[in-house]
Enzyme design. Structure first.
Site, PDB file in Angstrom:
ATOM      1  N   TYR A  43       8.810  -3.890  34.490  1.00 50.26           N
ATOM      2  CA  TYR A  43      10.035  -4.617  34.824  1.00 50.26           C
ATOM      3  C   TYR A  43       9.793  -5.494  36.047  1.00 50.26           C
ATOM      4  CZ  TYR A  43      11.894  -0.234  32.744  1.00 50.26           C
ATOM      5  OH  TYR A  43      12.138   0.878  31.988  1.00 50.26           O
ATOM      6  N   ASN A  55      12.583  -7.875  38.423  1.00 50.01           N
ATOM      7  CA  ASN A  55      13.643  -7.412  39.346  1.00 50.01           C
ATOM      8  C   ASN A  55      14.966  -7.221  38.598  1.00 50.01           C
ATOM      9  OD1 ASN A  55      11.485  -8.451  41.130  1.00 50.01           O
ATOM     10  ND2 ASN A  55      12.958  -8.022  42.748  1.00 50.01           N
ATOM     11  N   ASP A  61      15.288  19.146  35.609  1.00 51.17           N
ATOM     12  CA  ASP A  61      14.291  18.503  36.467  1.00 51.17           C
ATOM     13  C   ASP A  61      12.974  18.496  35.696  1.00 51.17           C
ATOM     14  OD1 ASP A  61      12.343  17.993  38.495  1.00 51.17           O
ATOM     15  OD2 ASP A  61      13.845  18.592  39.991  1.00 51.17           O
ATOM     16  N   LYS A 118       2.950   4.357  39.635  1.00 52.75           N
ATOM     17  CA  LYS A 118       3.051   3.600  38.375  1.00 52.75           C
ATOM     18  C   LYS A 118       1.661   3.264  37.842  1.00 52.75           C
ATOM     19  CE  LYS A 118       7.568   3.402  38.169  1.00 52.75           C
ATOM     20  NZ  LYS A 118       8.272   4.338  37.266  1.00 52.75           N
ATOM     21  N   TYR A 134       4.691   4.548  45.970  1.00 52.91           N
ATOM     22  CA  TYR A 134       5.511   4.400  44.756  1.00 52.91           C
ATOM     23  C   TYR A 134       4.753   3.592  43.696  1.00 52.91           C
ATOM     24  CZ  TYR A 134       8.688   2.140  41.523  1.00 52.91           C
ATOM     25  OH  TYR A 134       9.252   1.640  40.366  1.00 52.91           O
ATOM     26  N   ILE A 181      19.045   1.857  35.188  1.00 51.08           N
ATOM     27  CA  ILE A 181      18.534   1.217  33.961  1.00 51.08           C
ATOM     28  C   ILE A 181      18.712   2.160  32.767  1.00 51.08           C
ATOM     29  CG2 ILE A 181      16.535   0.094  32.902  1.00 51.08           C
ATOM     30  CD1 ILE A 181      15.452  -0.287  35.823  1.00 51.08           C
ATOM     31  N   GLY A 196       5.219  -5.506  53.679  1.00 53.14           N
ATOM     32  CA  GLY A 196       4.850  -5.224  52.292  1.00 53.14           C
ATOM     33  C   GLY A 196       5.321  -6.263  51.290  1.00 53.14           C
ATOM     34  N   ASN A 250      17.610  -3.068  47.992  1.00 50.98           N
ATOM     35  CA  ASN A 250      17.350  -4.252  47.168  1.00 50.98           C
ATOM     36  C   ASN A 250      18.402  -5.334  47.393  1.00 50.98           C
ATOM     37  OD1 ASN A 250      16.414  -1.719  45.082  1.00 50.98           O
ATOM     38  ND2 ASN A 250      14.936  -3.289  45.658  1.00 50.98           N
ATOM     39  N   SER A 286       6.364  -1.185  36.407  1.00 50.78           N
ATOM     40  CA  SER A 286       6.961  -2.136  37.342  1.00 50.78           C
ATOM     41  C   SER A 286       5.983  -3.269  37.635  1.00 50.78           C
ATOM     42  CB  SER A 286       7.252  -1.390  38.643  1.00 50.78           C
ATOM     43  OG  SER A 286       7.519  -2.282  39.685  1.00 50.78           O
TER      44      SER A 286
HETATM   45  P1  NAD Z   1      17.414   5.315  39.210  1.00 47.22           P
HETATM   46  O1  NAD Z   1      17.041   6.055  40.439  1.00 47.22           O
HETATM   47  O2  NAD Z   1      18.780   4.767  39.101  1.00 47.22           O
HETATM   48  O3  NAD Z   1      17.138   6.238  37.916  1.00 47.22           O
HETATM   49  C1  NAD Z   1      16.094   7.190  37.894  1.00 47.22           C
HETATM   50  C2  NAD Z   1      16.708   8.507  37.456  1.00 47.22           C
HETATM   51  O4  NAD Z   1      15.679   9.507  37.425  1.00 47.22           O
HETATM   52  C3  NAD Z   1      17.809   9.016  38.410  1.00 47.22           C
HETATM   53  O5  NAD Z   1      18.987   9.253  37.666  1.00 47.22           O
HETATM   54  C4  NAD Z   1      17.228  10.307  38.996  1.00 47.22           C
HETATM   55  O6  NAD Z   1      18.242  11.251  39.234  1.00 47.22           O
HETATM   56  C5  NAD Z   1      16.254  10.717  37.911  1.00 47.22           C
HETATM   57  N1  NAD Z   1      15.122  11.559  38.356  1.00 47.22           N
HETATM   58  C6  NAD Z   1      14.258  11.328  39.371  1.00 47.22           C
HETATM   59  N2  NAD Z   1      13.340  12.315  39.438  1.00 47.22           N
HETATM   60  C7  NAD Z   1      13.640  13.179  38.429  1.00 47.22           C
HETATM   61  C8  NAD Z   1      13.062  14.416  37.985  1.00 47.22           C
HETATM   62  N3  NAD Z   1      12.025  14.968  38.608  1.00 47.22           N
HETATM   63  N4  NAD Z   1      13.618  15.030  36.927  1.00 47.22           N
HETATM   64  C9  NAD Z   1      14.698  14.498  36.295  1.00 47.22           C
HETATM   65  N5  NAD Z   1      15.284  13.364  36.688  1.00 47.22           N
HETATM   66  C10 NAD Z   1      14.765  12.711  37.743  1.00 47.22           C
HETATM   67  O7  NAD Z   1      16.345   4.158  38.995  1.00 47.22           O
HETATM   68  P2  NAD Z   1      16.340   2.921  37.996  1.00 47.22           P
HETATM   69  O8  NAD Z   1      16.508   1.694  38.798  1.00 47.22           O
HETATM   70  O9  NAD Z   1      17.231   3.172  36.849  1.00 47.22           O
HETATM   71  O10 NAD Z   1      14.824   2.979  37.540  1.00 47.22           O
HETATM   72  C11 NAD Z   1      14.428   3.644  36.352  1.00 47.22           C
HETATM   73  C12 NAD Z   1      12.919   3.574  36.241  1.00 47.22           C
HETATM   74  O11 NAD Z   1      12.512   2.210  36.248  1.00 47.22           O
HETATM   75  C13 NAD Z   1      12.177   4.252  37.379  1.00 47.22           C
HETATM   76  O12 NAD Z   1      11.035   4.884  36.852  1.00 47.22           O
HETATM   77  C14 NAD Z   1      11.778   3.092  38.268  1.00 47.22           C
HETATM   78  O13 NAD Z   1      10.612   3.378  38.995  1.00 47.22           O
HETATM   79  C15 NAD Z   1      11.534   2.005  37.246  1.00 47.22           C
HETATM   80  N6  NAD Z   1      11.696   0.652  37.797  1.00 47.22           N
HETATM   81  C16 NAD Z   1      12.865   0.318  38.422  1.00 47.22           C
HETATM   82  C17 NAD Z   1      12.997  -0.949  38.966  1.00 47.22           C
HETATM   83  C18 NAD Z   1      14.243  -1.346  39.712  1.00 47.22           C
HETATM   84  O14 NAD Z   1      14.200  -2.308  40.471  1.00 47.22           O
HETATM   85  N7  NAD Z   1      15.361  -0.689  39.532  1.00 47.22           N
HETATM   86  C19 NAD Z   1      11.962  -1.889  38.835  1.00 47.22           C
HETATM   87  C20 NAD Z   1      10.797  -1.505  38.169  1.00 47.22           C
HETATM   88  C21 NAD Z   1      10.667  -0.225  37.650  1.00 47.22           C
HETATM   89  C1  WQD Z   2      13.984  -9.220  46.534  1.00 50.40           C
HETATM   90  C2  WQD Z   2      13.865 -10.334  47.568  1.00 50.40           C
HETATM   91  C3  WQD Z   2      13.213  -9.523  49.737  1.00 50.40           C
HETATM   92  C4  WQD Z   2      16.846  -7.184  50.485  1.00 50.40           C
HETATM   93  C5  WQD Z   2      11.523  -4.102  44.559  1.00 50.40           C
HETATM   94  C6  WQD Z   2      10.314  -3.209  44.451  1.00 50.40           C
HETATM   95  C7  WQD Z   2       9.646  -3.393  43.123  1.00 50.40           C
HETATM   96  C8  WQD Z   2      10.646  -3.189  41.998  1.00 50.40           C
HETATM   97  C9  WQD Z   2      11.869  -4.034  42.175  1.00 50.40           C
HETATM   98  C10 WQD Z   2      10.595  -0.890  41.360  1.00 50.40           C
HETATM   99  C11 WQD Z   2      12.638 -10.194  48.481  1.00 50.40           C
HETATM  100  C12 WQD Z   2      14.608 -10.100  49.785  1.00 50.40           C
HETATM  101  C13 WQD Z   2      15.880  -7.993  49.920  1.00 50.40           C
HETATM  102  C14 WQD Z   2      17.556  -7.660  51.627  1.00 50.40           C
HETATM  103  C15 WQD Z   2      16.308  -9.706  51.516  1.00 50.40           C
HETATM  104  N1  WQD Z   2      11.139  -1.846  41.977  1.00 50.40           N
HETATM  105  N2  WQD Z   2      15.618  -9.233  50.417  1.00 50.40           N
HETATM  106  N3  WQD Z   2      17.264  -8.903  52.080  1.00 50.40           N
HETATM  107  O1  WQD Z   2      11.064  -6.109  46.874  1.00 50.40           O
HETATM  108  O2  WQD Z   2      11.016  -7.824  44.991  1.00 50.40           O
HETATM  109  O3  WQD Z   2      11.086  -5.438  44.454  1.00 50.40           O
HETATM  110  O4  WQD Z   2      12.420  -3.814  43.485  1.00 50.40           O
HETATM  111  O5  WQD Z   2       9.579  -0.886  40.718  1.00 50.40           O
HETATM  112  O6  WQD Z   2       8.623  -2.474  43.062  1.00 50.40           O
HETATM  113  O7  WQD Z   2       9.421  -3.550  45.502  1.00 50.40           O
HETATM  114  O8  WQD Z   2      13.091  -6.463  45.379  1.00 50.40           O
HETATM  115  O9  WQD Z   2      15.505  -6.699  45.736  1.00 50.40           O
HETATM  116  O10 WQD Z   2      14.112  -5.515  47.485  1.00 50.40           O
HETATM  117  O11 WQD Z   2      13.877  -7.974  47.198  1.00 50.40           O
HETATM  118  O12 WQD Z   2      16.085 -10.819  51.967  1.00 50.40           O
HETATM  119  O13 WQD Z   2      18.413  -6.957  52.193  1.00 50.40           O
HETATM  120  O14 WQD Z   2      15.012 -10.251  48.433  1.00 50.40           O
HETATM  121  O15 WQD Z   2      12.502  -9.804  50.897  1.00 50.40           O
HETATM  122  O16 WQD Z   2      12.206 -11.499  48.774  1.00 50.40           O
HETATM  123  P1  WQD Z   2      11.470  -6.523  45.538  1.00 50.40           P
HETATM  124  P2  WQD Z   2      14.213  -6.580  46.457  1.00 50.40           P
END
Ligand code: NAD
Ligand code: WQD
Length: 342
Positions: A176, A178, A58, A152, A148, A12, A295, A198, A124
């Site tokens: 966010y 998904n 870091d 948050k 995790y 992101i 979960g 995911n 999240s």
């Molecule tokens: P990502 O893992 O691609 O990006 C996170 C980045 O943080 C990575 O590049 C990693 O190298 C870096 N990082 C981790 N720990 C660090 C540290 N101690 N110091 C410096 N860098 C560090 O994840 P993303 O999907 O881009 O998610 C970004 C943010 O959004 C995260 O906080 C995640 O929890 C949150 N989020 C993601 C999702 C999702 O589904 N992708 C959903 C909700 C919230």
């Molecule tokens: C989506 C749907 C699964 C994989 C997660 C985190 C959430 C947030 C976003 C960070 C669900 C189904 C998945 C597979 C499947 N991240 N699925 N087969 O679980 O909604 O959210 O990512 O904050 O905190 O929990 O996303 O993409 O894993 O799943 O059937 O191989 O797809 O059961 O219904 P989820 P997901």
């Protein structure tokens, strides 16, 4: 205006860097590269014609972080850096608490020392736990079922407490739903390590032949087709939400802390996503219905009205766009950032 993006080489973060550069911001990234590749910066440059200032730092190393603040006149921070895998967080919870909580506390401390108080934080939908009705609204009680998710919830509380003690803090908490898809250029996208946790990256890896078939986790949920329902949001729409949040922080005279759902407000089932992907990519996605994943809950999606009324933000890209762009990224980069730049 210099914006510091922590975690800016991640999924992101990298898309947000593109939108920031497109809007004329100067972007400084700190990332320890624990879940991302330095290759992304070359690609961001191809898309935007501009460079970010990258420092491999870091957040657990406060001195290195402080040096970055000494180097640039940073005015706001977007804080993405953190570990994010729900399942892994139950295996190594203390690493998650240490990395996400200590990293954030270090960041807040260095920000305050440098009198930088504008912050956009990546939260999240997982903070709504499993007991709230849907759609989720920002004022609902928070709680989470994984370490995790608890990081948050805890960081949101840190930020509220910081604001209550010193109202120079000016914070936008973005929850966010998904995030999926990729930049339409196909140059940047999601590049998970190992087996994707995911849904969308798993589907794209099946489509490109890296995995045999999709395991659909649960076919007996109380939903129309029995599979889980989520609110999928295109990562470019999500990135644009961060620009809107930054603009609001910069323009408001009265500082605040506010949380916003960033979602489409619409739910799609796993099988809806499979069908939409097959249509967008012209690839067949074989799947098996498997037992439910521990979960998971049956269904959740956002009430996204607050982001529209207060940030002027709403999604503009459809599930079809998400699938098309995810496929464009995966098919052009079968090995993610290890693939040669075409
Ligand atoms: P990502 O893992 O691609 O990006 C996170 C980045 O943080 C990575 O590049 C990693 O190298 C870096 N990082 C981790 N720990 C660090 C540290 N101690 N110091 C410096 N860098 C560090 O994840 P993303 O999907 O881009 O998610 C970004 C943010 O959004 C995260 O906080 C995640 O929890 C949150 N989020 C993601 C999702 C999702 O589904 N992708 C959903 C909700 C919230
Ligand atoms: C989506 C749907 C699964 C994989 C997660 C985190 C959430 C947030 C976003 C960070 C669900 C189904 C998945 C597979 C499947 N991240 N699925 N087969 O679980 O909604 O959210 O990512 O904050 O905190 O929990 O996303 O993409 O894993 O799943 O059937 O191989 O797809 O059961 O219904 P989820 P997901």
């Amino acid at each position: 205006m210099f914006v510091l993006v922590t975690g800016g080489s991640g999924f992101i973060g990298s898309h947000t860097c593109v939108e920031l550069l497109n809007q004329g911001y100067d972007v400084v990234v700190v990332d320890n590269l624990c879940n991302s590749s330095v290759e992304v910066f070359q690609r961001i440059e191809c898309i935007t014609g501009k460079s970010v200032f990258f420092h491999q730092v870091d957040l657990l190393n406060k001195e290195s972080l402080a040096r970055v603040f000494e180097t640039y006149s940073i005015q706001a921070v977007i804080h993405f850096a953190g570990l994010k895998a729900v399942g892994e967080s139950t295996q190594i919870p203390l690493n998650y608490y240490h990395n996400n909580l200590t990293g954030t506390l270090n960041l807040l401390d260095v920000m305050a020392q440098n009198k930088v108080f504008d912050l956009v934080f990546s939260s999240s939908a997982t903070v709504y736990g499993e007991n709230n009705p849907i759609p989720y609204v920002e004022h609902f009680p928070l709680g989470s079922t994984s370490p995790y998710g608890r990081t948050k919830v805890m960081i949101e509380q840190f930020l509220k407490d910081a604001y209550a003690s010193d109202n120079r803090w000016n914070v936008s908490v973005l929850r966010y739903f998904n995030p999926v898809g990729a930049h339409p250029s196909g140059l940047i996208g999601e590049d998970p390590n190992g087996i994707p946790n995911n849904l969308m990256p798993f589907i794209t890896q099946v489509a490109v032949g890296k995995r045999e078939k999709l395991n659909v986790f649960g076919g007996d949920y109380p939903t129309p087709d029995g599979t889980g329902i989520r609110d999928y949001i295109h990562v470019v729409d999500l990135a644009l939400g961060h620009i809107k949040a930054l603009e609001k922080l910069a323009s408001q005279t009265e500082k605040s802390i506010d949380a916003y759902n960033l979602g489409a407000g619409v739910g799609y089932s796993v099988l809806d996503v499979v069908k939409a992907f097959e249509k967008a990519s012209d690839q067949k996605i074989p799947y098996d219905i498997m037992p439910r994943r521990a979960g998971d809950i049956a269904e959740f999606y956002a009430n996204a009205e607050k982001a529209l009324s207060e940030l002027g933000w709403q999604v503009s890209l459809s599930l079809e766009d998400m699938c098309r762009d995810a496929w464009n990224w995966q098919s052009n980069n079968p090995d993610g950032y290890a693939s040669k730049l075409k």
